[in-house]
Write a protein that holds these residues in place. Structure first.
Motif, PDB file in Angstrom:
ATOM      1  N   THR A 108     -36.589  27.656 -10.400  1.00  0.00           N
ATOM      2  CA  THR A 108     -35.737  27.657  -9.204  1.00  0.00           C
ATOM      3  C   THR A 108     -34.287  27.428  -9.616  1.00  0.00           C
ATOM      4  OG1 THR A 108     -37.553  26.796  -7.850  1.00  0.00           O
ATOM      5  CG2 THR A 108     -35.320  26.603  -6.960  1.00  0.00           C
ATOM      6  N   PRO A 109     -33.389  28.361  -9.325  1.00  0.00           N
ATOM      7  CA  PRO A 109     -31.992  28.235  -9.765  1.00  0.00           C
ATOM      8  C   PRO A 109     -31.267  27.079  -9.078  1.00  0.00           C
ATOM      9  CG  PRO A 109     -32.504  30.494  -9.122  1.00  0.00           C
ATOM     10  CD  PRO A 109     -33.623  29.642  -8.645  1.00  0.00           C
ATOM     11  N   GLU A 110     -30.384  26.466  -9.850  1.00  0.00           N
ATOM     12  CA  GLU A 110     -29.444  25.486  -9.310  1.00  0.00           C
ATOM     13  C   GLU A 110     -28.070  26.142  -9.303  1.00  0.00           C
ATOM     14  OE1 GLU A 110     -29.741  22.313 -12.089  1.00  0.00           O
ATOM     15  OE2 GLU A 110     -31.873  21.920 -11.672  1.00  0.00           O
ATOM     16  N   LEU A 111     -27.412  26.182  -8.150  1.00  0.00           N
ATOM     17  CA  LEU A 111     -26.086  26.782  -8.052  1.00  0.00           C
ATOM     18  C   LEU A 111     -25.042  25.793  -8.562  1.00  0.00           C
ATOM     19  CD1 LEU A 111     -27.848  28.578  -6.187  1.00  0.00           C
ATOM     20  CD2 LEU A 111     -25.834  28.892  -4.752  1.00  0.00           C
ATOM     21  N   LEU A 112     -24.145  26.271  -9.403  1.00  0.00           N
ATOM     22  CA  LEU A 112     -23.159  25.414 -10.053  1.00  0.00           C
ATOM     23  C   LEU A 112     -21.870  25.330  -9.252  1.00  0.00           C
ATOM     24  CD1 LEU A 112     -23.586  26.619 -13.761  1.00  0.00           C
ATOM     25  CD2 LEU A 112     -24.799  24.783 -12.564  1.00  0.00           C
ATOM     26  N   GLU A 113     -21.193  24.209  -9.402  1.00  0.00           N
ATOM     27  CA  GLU A 113     -19.867  24.044  -8.817  1.00  0.00           C
ATOM     28  C   GLU A 113     -18.882  24.955  -9.550  1.00  0.00           C
ATOM     29  OE1 GLU A 113     -19.102  22.327  -6.138  1.00  0.00           O
ATOM     30  OE2 GLU A 113     -21.200  21.695  -5.916  1.00  0.00           O
ATOM     31  N   PRO A 114     -17.739  25.280  -8.920  1.00  0.00           N
ATOM     32  CA  PRO A 114     -16.794  26.223  -9.535  1.00  0.00           C
ATOM     33  C   PRO A 114     -16.357  25.851 -10.948  1.00  0.00           C
ATOM     34  CG  PRO A 114     -16.236  25.915  -7.232  1.00  0.00           C
ATOM     35  CD  PRO A 114     -17.328  24.939  -7.534  1.00  0.00           C
ATOM     36  N   ASP A 115     -16.117  24.562 -11.232  1.00  0.00           N
ATOM     37  CA  ASP A 115     -15.683  24.195 -12.579  1.00  0.00           C
ATOM     38  C   ASP A 115     -16.806  24.392 -13.593  1.00  0.00           C
ATOM     39  OD1 ASP A 115     -17.119  22.117 -11.387  1.00  0.00           O
ATOM     40  OD2 ASP A 115     -16.098  20.572 -12.567  1.00  0.00           O
ATOM     41  N   GLU A 116     -18.063  24.112 -13.188  1.00  0.00           N
ATOM     42  CA  GLU A 116     -19.204  24.351 -14.074  1.00  0.00           C
ATOM     43  C   GLU A 116     -19.410  25.852 -14.292  1.00  0.00           C
ATOM     44  OE1 GLU A 116     -22.555  21.114 -13.448  1.00  0.00           O
ATOM     45  OE2 GLU A 116     -21.903  21.931 -11.510  1.00  0.00           O
ATOM     46  N   ASN A 117     -19.236  26.612 -13.236  1.00  0.00           N
ATOM     47  CA  ASN A 117     -19.356  28.063 -13.338  1.00  0.00           C
ATOM     48  C   ASN A 117     -18.354  28.608 -14.349  1.00  0.00           C
ATOM     49  OD1 ASN A 117     -19.987  30.801 -12.740  1.00  0.00           O
ATOM     50  ND2 ASN A 117     -18.323  30.868 -11.254  1.00  0.00           N
ATOM     51  N   LEU A 118     -17.134  28.107 -14.307  1.00  0.00           N
ATOM     52  CA  LEU A 118     -16.107  28.576 -15.235  1.00  0.00           C
ATOM     53  C   LEU A 118     -16.487  28.248 -16.673  1.00  0.00           C
ATOM     54  CD1 LEU A 118     -13.442  30.090 -15.188  1.00  0.00           C
ATOM     55  CD2 LEU A 118     -12.263  27.893 -14.937  1.00  0.00           C
ATOM     56  N   ARG A 119     -17.083  27.090 -16.891  1.00  0.00           N
ATOM     57  CA  ARG A 119     -17.531  26.732 -18.248  1.00  0.00           C
ATOM     58  C   ARG A 119     -18.647  27.661 -18.719  1.00  0.00           C
ATOM     59  NH1 ARG A 119     -16.513  21.342 -16.474  1.00  0.00           N
ATOM     60  NH2 ARG A 119     -18.686  21.003 -15.854  1.00  0.00           N
ATOM     61  N   VAL A 120     -19.551  28.022 -17.803  1.00  0.00           N
ATOM     62  CA  VAL A 120     -20.619  28.953 -18.174  1.00  0.00           C
ATOM     63  C   VAL A 120     -20.039  30.324 -18.504  1.00  0.00           C
ATOM     64  CG1 VAL A 120     -22.621  30.224 -17.306  1.00  0.00           C
ATOM     65  CG2 VAL A 120     -22.451  27.753 -16.940  1.00  0.00           C
ATOM     66  N   LEU A 121     -19.079  30.783 -17.722  1.00  0.00           N
ATOM     67  CA  LEU A 121     -18.443  32.070 -18.005  1.00  0.00           C
ATOM     68  C   LEU A 121     -17.725  32.025 -19.350  1.00  0.00           C
ATOM     69  CD1 LEU A 121     -16.990  32.914 -14.470  1.00  0.00           C
ATOM     70  CD2 LEU A 121     -18.938  34.013 -15.599  1.00  0.00           C
ATOM     71  N   ASP A 122     -17.034  30.916 -19.637  1.00  0.00           N
ATOM     72  CA  ASP A 122     -16.405  30.740 -20.952  1.00  0.00           C
ATOM     73  C   ASP A 122     -17.441  30.880 -22.062  1.00  0.00           C
ATOM     74  OD1 ASP A 122     -13.704  30.357 -20.374  1.00  0.00           O
ATOM     75  OD2 ASP A 122     -13.936  28.207 -20.048  1.00  0.00           O
ATOM     76  N   ALA A 123     -18.569  30.188 -21.896  1.00  0.00           N
ATOM     77  CA  ALA A 123     -19.609  30.193 -22.929  1.00  0.00           C
ATOM     78  C   ALA A 123     -20.198  31.590 -23.116  1.00  0.00           C
ATOM     79  CB  ALA A 123     -20.708  29.193 -22.564  1.00  0.00           C
ATOM     80  N   LEU A 124     -20.419  32.308 -22.019  1.00  0.00           N
ATOM     81  CA  LEU A 124     -20.954  33.666 -22.118  1.00  0.00           C
ATOM     82  C   LEU A 124     -20.004  34.576 -22.891  1.00  0.00           C
ATOM     83  CD1 LEU A 124     -22.367  34.121 -18.512  1.00  0.00           C
ATOM     84  CD2 LEU A 124     -23.679  34.549 -20.603  1.00  0.00           C
ATOM     85  N   ARG A 136     -11.852  37.357 -28.450  1.00  0.00           N
ATOM     86  CA  ARG A 136     -10.918  37.136 -27.345  1.00  0.00           C
ATOM     87  C   ARG A 136     -11.606  36.265 -26.300  1.00  0.00           C
ATOM     88  NH1 ARG A 136      -7.454  41.903 -24.351  1.00  0.00           N
ATOM     89  NH2 ARG A 136      -6.580  40.653 -22.647  1.00  0.00           N
ATOM     90  N   SER A 137     -11.222  35.015 -26.236  1.00  0.00           N
ATOM     91  CA  SER A 137     -11.829  34.114 -25.274  1.00  0.00           C
ATOM     92  C   SER A 137     -11.264  34.373 -23.884  1.00  0.00           C
ATOM     93  CB  SER A 137     -11.598  32.655 -25.680  1.00  0.00           C
ATOM     94  OG  SER A 137     -10.230  32.332 -25.602  1.00  0.00           O
ATOM     95  N   MET A 138     -11.961  33.878 -22.888  1.00  0.00           N
ATOM     96  CA  MET A 138     -11.597  34.190 -21.519  1.00  0.00           C
ATOM     97  C   MET A 138     -10.293  33.518 -21.101  1.00  0.00           C
ATOM     98  SD  MET A 138     -14.176  34.186 -18.260  1.00  0.00           S
ATOM     99  CE  MET A 138     -14.090  32.446 -17.889  1.00  0.00           C
ATOM    100  N   ARG A 139      -9.986  32.367 -21.742  1.00  0.00           N
ATOM    101  CA  ARG A 139      -8.775  31.634 -21.368  1.00  0.00           C
ATOM    102  C   ARG A 139      -7.909  31.336 -22.591  1.00  0.00           C
ATOM    103  NH1 ARG A 139     -10.753  26.860 -17.499  1.00  0.00           N
ATOM    104  NH2 ARG A 139     -12.512  26.736 -18.933  1.00  0.00           N
ATOM    105  N   SER A 140      -7.732  32.356 -23.438  1.00  0.00           N
ATOM    106  CA  SER A 140      -6.999  32.166 -24.685  1.00  0.00           C
ATOM    107  C   SER A 140      -5.500  32.017 -24.480  1.00  0.00           C
ATOM    108  CB  SER A 140      -7.281  33.333 -25.634  1.00  0.00           C
ATOM    109  OG  SER A 140      -6.956  34.563 -24.999  1.00  0.00           O
TER     110      SER A 140
END
Length: 233
Positions: A108-124, A136-140
């Motif tokens: 069952t998915p847990e929806l992340l808060e916006p700051d956590e979402n941004l960290r996941v996008l960074d990691a991806l 090239r990182s997302m926030r270089s």
């Protein structure tokens, strides 16, 4: 997915390896509003968590379409697969088959808060960019960071703890060694069904099987040569 004891992949570490090496997933939901819904997204493992935990994101409004967080989803991971011709076996009557490795993960998915979402996008992004000659990182840069934050607002991050899984590694384990070697050679070749990735997966599977057989044979041989109780060595 129907299981066969010869092809069962029961190892949690084996499933984790499959996710690491083949992170393009199908997410399937049975929803109240739309029935079955499927989407395709990359996933990462949360390497800090116990068990199998997936990290990913969806683009809005997929979180609404999938009714994420309200029910369990099925995440399908597909590894190398391909057609196996009966002409690669021997002269005996045979039918073709399909070799593959796949895992069905339920949670069952847990929806992340916006700051956590941004960290996941960074990691991806970092996960896939690390192979590039100039990652090239997302926030270089400040410009990149501002753009990333605007784009991230159109996505929803997910953490999916896997409650259970069914996985299958069908790599001709029911065939003799000489046939397996012939199949691997054909997959490594240049024919119409060549697949080096599948050949490598078969090679890995059968190396483990052959090592286990050799170990069992060695143990049996040692037991047979050991003196019986009361005998002189």
């Amino acid at each position: 997915m129907r299981q066969n004891p010869s092809f069962t992949l029961a190892s949690e570490e084996g499933v984790k390896r499959l996710v690491r090496e083949h992170p393009w997933a199908i997410i399937v939901s049975m929803t109240d509003a739309s029935g079955l819904v499927a989407s395709h997204y990359p996933v990462l493992l949360d390497e800090t968590a116990e068990g199998i935990v997936l990290l990913t994101h969806v683009g809005r409004p997929d979180e609404v379409v999938h009714e994420l967080g309200r029910h369990e989803v099925l995440v399908i991971i597909q590894g190398p697969h391909g057609y196996i011709s009966p002409g690669w076996y021997d002269a005996n009557p045979a039918v073709p088959t399909w070799n593959f490795v796949t895992a069905h993960l339920h949670g069952t998915p847990e929806l992340l808060e916006p700051d956590e979402n941004l960290r996941v996008l960074d990691a991806l992004v970092d996960h896939f960019e690390q192979r590039m000659p100039e990652p090239r990182s997302m926030r270089s840069t400040p410009e990149n960071a501002a753009y990333a934050e605007r784009i991230a607002a159109g996505t929803v991050g997910l953490r999916i703890p896997v409650a259970r899984f069914v996985a299958k590694n069908k790599m001709s384990q029911n065939r003799p060694d000489e046939t397996v070697d012939r199949i691997i050679a054909e997959l490594d070749g240049d024919g119409p069904y060549a697949s080096p990735a599948l050949a490598e997966e078969m090679r890995r599977t059968h190396e483990v099987l052959r090592a286990a057989r050799a170990e069992r044979a060695g143990a049996t041989s040692a037991d047979a040569s050991a003196p019986a109780v009361g005998e002189r060595a």
